[in-house]
Design a protein around this motif. Sequence first.
Motif, PDB file in Angstrom:
ATOM      1  N   LEU A 152       0.849  -1.191   0.000  1.00  0.00           N
ATOM      2  CA  LEU A 152       0.000   0.000   0.000  1.00  0.00           C
ATOM      3  C   LEU A 152       0.886   1.243   0.000  1.00  0.00           C
ATOM      4  N   PRO A 153       0.464   2.307  -0.657  1.00  0.00           N
ATOM      5  CA  PRO A 153       1.163   3.577  -0.458  1.00  0.00           C
ATOM      6  C   PRO A 153       1.103   3.948   1.024  1.00  0.00           C
ATOM      7  N   GLY A 154       2.215   4.398   1.574  1.00  0.00           N
ATOM      8  CA  GLY A 154       2.278   4.669   3.005  1.00  0.00           C
ATOM      9  C   GLY A 154       1.169   5.570   3.509  1.00  0.00           C
ATOM     10  N   ALA A 192       4.301   7.874  11.041  1.00  0.00           N
ATOM     11  CA  ALA A 192       5.349   8.583  10.308  1.00  0.00           C
ATOM     12  C   ALA A 192       5.026   8.643   8.815  1.00  0.00           C
ATOM     13  N   LEU A 193       4.552   7.529   8.268  1.00  0.00           N
ATOM     14  CA  LEU A 193       4.217   7.486   6.840  1.00  0.00           C
ATOM     15  C   LEU A 193       3.078   8.437   6.506  1.00  0.00           C
ATOM     16  N   LEU A 227       5.297   6.135  -1.183  1.00  0.00           N
ATOM     17  CA  LEU A 227       6.213   5.018  -0.946  1.00  0.00           C
ATOM     18  C   LEU A 227       5.435   3.735  -0.692  1.00  0.00           C
ATOM     19  N   PRO A 228       5.631   2.683  -1.508  1.00  0.00           N
ATOM     20  CA  PRO A 228       4.893   1.429  -1.278  1.00  0.00           C
ATOM     21  C   PRO A 228       5.421   0.691  -0.049  1.00  0.00           C
ATOM     22  N   VAL A 229       4.514   0.322   0.823  1.00  0.00           N
ATOM     23  CA  VAL A 229       4.882  -0.316   2.092  1.00  0.00           C
ATOM     24  C   VAL A 229       4.315  -1.734   2.120  1.00  0.00           C
ATOM     25  N   PRO A 230       5.136  -2.731   2.467  1.00  0.00           N
ATOM     26  CA  PRO A 230       4.610  -4.099   2.560  1.00  0.00           C
ATOM     27  C   PRO A 230       3.673  -4.262   3.765  1.00  0.00           C
ATOM     28  N   VAL A 231       2.604  -4.990   3.537  1.00  0.00           N
ATOM     29  CA  VAL A 231       1.601  -5.221   4.577  1.00  0.00           C
ATOM     30  C   VAL A 231       1.304  -6.715   4.648  1.00  0.00           C
ATOM     31  N   VAL A 232       1.251  -7.239   5.858  1.00  0.00           N
ATOM     32  CA  VAL A 232       0.724  -8.581   6.108  1.00  0.00           C
ATOM     33  C   VAL A 232      -0.531  -8.401   6.950  1.00  0.00           C
ATOM     34  N   ALA A 233      -1.612  -9.046   6.564  1.00  0.00           N
ATOM     35  CA  ALA A 233      -2.882  -8.847   7.259  1.00  0.00           C
ATOM     36  C   ALA A 233      -3.585 -10.180   7.451  1.00  0.00           C
ATOM     37  N   PHE A 234      -4.219 -10.333   8.608  1.00  0.00           N
ATOM     38  CA  PHE A 234      -5.058 -11.513   8.832  1.00  0.00           C
ATOM     39  C   PHE A 234      -6.478 -11.044   9.080  1.00  0.00           C
TER      40      PHE A 234
END
Length: 405
Positions: free
Chosen positions: A43-45, A152-153, A161-168
């Motif tokens: 996702l974009p920050g 901060a983002l 800035l693309p940020v990695p996300v892990v989601a459950f």
Amino acid sequence: MTQTFTTPPADRKPKVRSPRDHLVVRALRTVQADGVAVYTFFLPGADLLKVAEISRVHRDADGGGLRGFQRREIRDHVRSITTFLDSGHSVLFPNAVLLAITPRATFARSRGEKPAGEVRAAEAGTLYLPRPTREDAPKSAWVIDGQQRCLALAQARNCALPVPVVAFASEDLALHRQQFILVNKAKPLSSRLIDELLPEVSGDLPRDLAPRRVPSALCDRLNTDPDSPFHGIVRRPSDPGIGGPGRPPASAGVVIDSALLTVIRASIASPLGALAPYKGVGGRPTDAEGMYRILLAFWSAVRDTFPDAWGLPPGRSRLMHSAGLQAMGCLMDRIMARAGGATDPRRFAREALGRVAPHCHWTEGHWAEIGRGWDEIQNVSRDVRALSDHLARLDHQATFARAVA
């Protein structure tokens, strides 16, 4: 070794796919635990806090139920991350943010031919995260790990800035708290915050955390039970602080929870502790109710015996100081060990404490036998041991004199 892939739940396509209604991202999906969908995507920050909330730990306005789980914002940390993001240098930011997302989020599996030899650990597709329809509407995700990064983002100029996300996918607050504790266990997370959250976690915990759950639950009950002498005076991380609008009165939160937890844990761990007989052994579960009855009886007797020293800030009463509480905890183990056959344990404890009380100096005077003024007792092992031993001697002398008489 060949990996296996559990078939995820059937796809549920959203009725509306407008970007105004959903945040649409390409994602990978797998399944863990008992059918919990887990996604990974970018996702974009700047978009993270548009769909995700930071659920801060706090109590209800009446001091009741525990809400949330996140610690407070660390502004210096947020500022340093923002400065890094806006430094103008080429930014590498691979640290994944962990979210819990609503099961209302939908996933459309990608169609097409699968590559030969694919290890089926996940499936590709499109994830549709509901956007809040109003400014005050609930969001569709909760930040489990990475709140300082998210803040901060959201402030950084480099918003794309693309940020990695892990989601459950889960709306179970107990599961959110469990994952929050597990993720932060090895980080500088406040031990007091972990202790306060532990009673609210229903899942399995690591071996070093599980024994802390019962003492923390007892501490919480002592603070919230209207019949408890500690009702409303235990300071826990969820407290907003002393003084100011909407904050507890100056008389609240005089006992720090870590001191009370130390007393409870020591009593459970010691073979001669008053709470030790109620500890689970083998297939026998821990009798937390039995432990609570002992704590309630003894500390109610302490409040009855020393009413002028009870409930005051530690600077005005060493009875409420960490050192005084620990010393009295040792006395609890002695007195309540003899109260096994008493029909009224609280009365038994009150009578035993009454014989010791004339020699105590919680708010004024001098402990001549240990060479300390009442306000010179500090929470250091030397002072705690000296005060504990002195109270034990007083109790022994009073008990022996009574037996001889």
